[in-house]
Design an enzyme around this catalytic site. Structure first.
Site, PDB file in Angstrom:
ATOM      1  N   SER A 291      -2.372  -3.823  -0.040  1.00 39.71           N
ATOM      2  CA  SER A 291      -2.407  -4.177  -1.451  1.00 39.71           C
ATOM      3  C   SER A 291      -3.360  -5.340  -1.729  1.00 39.71           C
ATOM      4  O   SER A 291      -4.566  -5.214  -1.583  1.00 39.71           O
ATOM      5  CB  SER A 291      -0.974  -4.484  -1.910  1.00 39.71           C
TER       6      SER A 291
ATOM      7  N   ASP B  47     -17.597  -5.543   0.641  1.00 40.17           N
ATOM      8  CA  ASP B  47     -18.582  -4.885  -0.221  1.00 40.17           C
ATOM      9  C   ASP B  47     -19.658  -5.844  -0.702  1.00 40.17           C
ATOM     10  O   ASP B  47     -20.811  -5.449  -0.893  1.00 40.17           O
ATOM     11  CB  ASP B  47     -17.886  -4.252  -1.428  1.00 40.17           C
TER      12      ASP B  47
ATOM     13  N   LYS C  40      -2.841   0.816   0.626  1.00 38.08           N
ATOM     14  CA  LYS C  40      -2.127   0.868  -0.666  1.00 38.08           C
ATOM     15  C   LYS C  40      -3.113   0.487  -1.764  1.00 38.08           C
ATOM     16  O   LYS C  40      -3.423  -0.685  -1.948  1.00 38.08           O
ATOM     17  CB  LYS C  40      -0.931  -0.066  -0.679  1.00 38.08           C
TER      18      LYS C  40
END
Length: 451
Positions: free
Chosen positions: A292, A303, A317
């Site tokens: 999460s 990224d 998740k």
């Protein structure tokens, strides 16, 4: 008579909603009302003919729980007790053993033990099953019942019977309950490398990370060589705190986006100017217990080419739960969106793939330890771009970097191989001139860019 009164109550509720939902009622499927009528028939039969008398509140709560359980593993109804427990956990203090657990086919399964708690110190692991508490079988009960039995006054003992996949026999572990004061962040400095261990994302996490960065600068009398951000076994928590943590390490760019049911229902969250980590080299550690909010931070830093992600694939998740109050004491925790990393990846099911796969070889059970992830949960949300990485995970070809045994590493003073590997990586990057850092990552790793 009871049947008439219940139908009348249902009718009154429907009439009260007419002004707000006239269009919806006009378009509703007639079959839905037939199904609701059948539900009322079942309710009345159980209420009047079940072998033991059951109060209406229990039946209605059971019906609500069943409806939400049919959606996904993370949507649920919070009664007064659950609501209080949730608030206590997000505030950062609760009583018990320090376990995050789920219910799987009637069995209580450990998702992750929280660091520096009785469960963690006893060596309980993700994927373990708890079958008995103080010798009493808990299989087949509810999760609330099991959690209630594990909680109790601080200092009192409780005996857990554990079934661990890969072991022939169950074994008992006796733990002493504590008041769990969750410190969301701990930090230290080793060899001029700042180590920030984020255990959970409660309401204090963002502030604690900023304090850790300032503390590390003060401890080294300037700037460290780099940072290791340890997100292993972090079950997640509050979305806004994940955004705050990501913002602390980024100078610009998107941190995460969340997307709802409709195509135009998109919210994006961006970093504000100012990288509190000075653009220095970073390694983020993740494992199967990183979920999460932890995955939001790892995905953002990966990224944005801000950090090398190292360790094992995360939990996976990728959904957002919104707390919808129903009354002063009850609420609905409902999955309302999916979140995506800055590059547009959904981590749902697939998790965050590390740039450098580093097994925890100081754990003697690491090869046989079950991998419990979102994809293993019943009725989990499906990622349409799902990729099957089981072949890669089960690759048994020996890697010379990871050939040492747990016993041999212990003799060398290495208690945590993943952390040790991350520290050595930072030491290599931290002694490289900034212009060359982007090309200094180990083979197969991401490039850590100077911001």
């Amino acid at each position: 008579m009871a049947r008439f009164l219940l139908r009348s109550a249902l009718l009154v509720s429907a009439v009260a909603l007419v002004p707000a939902v006239t269009t919806a009622i006009a378009a509703a499927d007639v079959q839905t009302y037939r199904d609701l009528d059948q539900f009322m028939s079942v309710f009345e039969r159980v209420r009047s003919e079940y072998v033991d008398k059951v109060d209406d509140k229990t039946l209605i709560k059971g019906a609500i729980d069943g409806m939400l359980a049919s959606l996904d593993p993370h949507s649920s109804y919070l009664d007064a007790r659950d609501f209080t427990n949730l608030k206590t956990q997000t505030d950062g203090a609760y009583g018990g053993l320090g376990l995050t657990v789920s219910l799987e086919d009637g069995a209580v399964k450990i998702i992750t033990p929280t660091e520096d708690t009785p469960a963690f110190r006893a060596g309980l692991k993700a994927g373990d099953y708890i079958t008995h508490l103080d010798g009493v079988l808990i299989y087949g009960g509810t999760l609330d019942e099991a959690v209630d039995k594990m909680r109790g006054a601080a200092g009192t003992p409780v005996r857990l019977t554990i079934v661990r996949p890969g072991r022939d026999k169950p074994f008992d572990v006796t733990l002493r309950r504590e008041v769990i004061q969750l410190k969301p962040v701990k930090w230290e400095v080793k060899n001029r490398v700042g180590i920030i261990n984020i255990n959970t994302f409660n309401k204090n996490t963002g502030e604690a990370v900023r304090a850790a960065l300032a503390g590390i600068d003060k401890a080294v009398g300037g700037q460290p060589l780099g940072y290791v951000i340890d997100l292993r076994s972090n079950p997640g928590g509050l979305l806004d705190q994940a955004i705050e943590v990501g913002d602390a390490f980024l100078d610009r760019g998107e941190i995460v986006s969340q997307r709802g049911r409709e195509k135009n229902d998109i919210e994006r969250y961006y970093a504000r100017p100012g990288d509190l980590s000075h653009g220095l080299p970073m390694v983020v550690l993740v494992d199967a217990g990183s979920a999460s909010a932890a995955e939001i931070v790892a995905g953002a830093l990966q990224d944005q080419k801000r950090a090398i992600v190292m360790g094992e694939k995360s939990f996976g998740k990728g959904s957002v739960q919104t707390l919808l109050p129903l009354s002063d004491e009850t609420a609905l925790r409902l999955t309302t969106a999916r979140y995506f990393t800055p590059s547009g990846r959904s981590v749902q099911e697939g998790g965050i793939q590390p740039d450098i796969l580093v097994p925890q070889i100081t754990d003697p059970d690491y090869k046989d330890k079950p991998r419990l992830r979102e994809a293993d949960l019943r009725r989990h949300l499906i990622n349409e771009a799902k990729v099957d990485d089981s072949v890669l995970e089960d690759d048994t070809k020996p890697d010379p970097r990871f050939a040492a045994t747990a016993e041999a590493l212990k003799k060398q003073g290495v208690e945590d191989f993943q952390l040790d590997y991350a520290l050595k990586t930072i030491l290599r990057l931290g002694t490289t001139p900034p212009a060359k850092v982007a090309n200094a990552a180990p083979a197969g790793g991401a490039k850590a860019a100077k911001r």
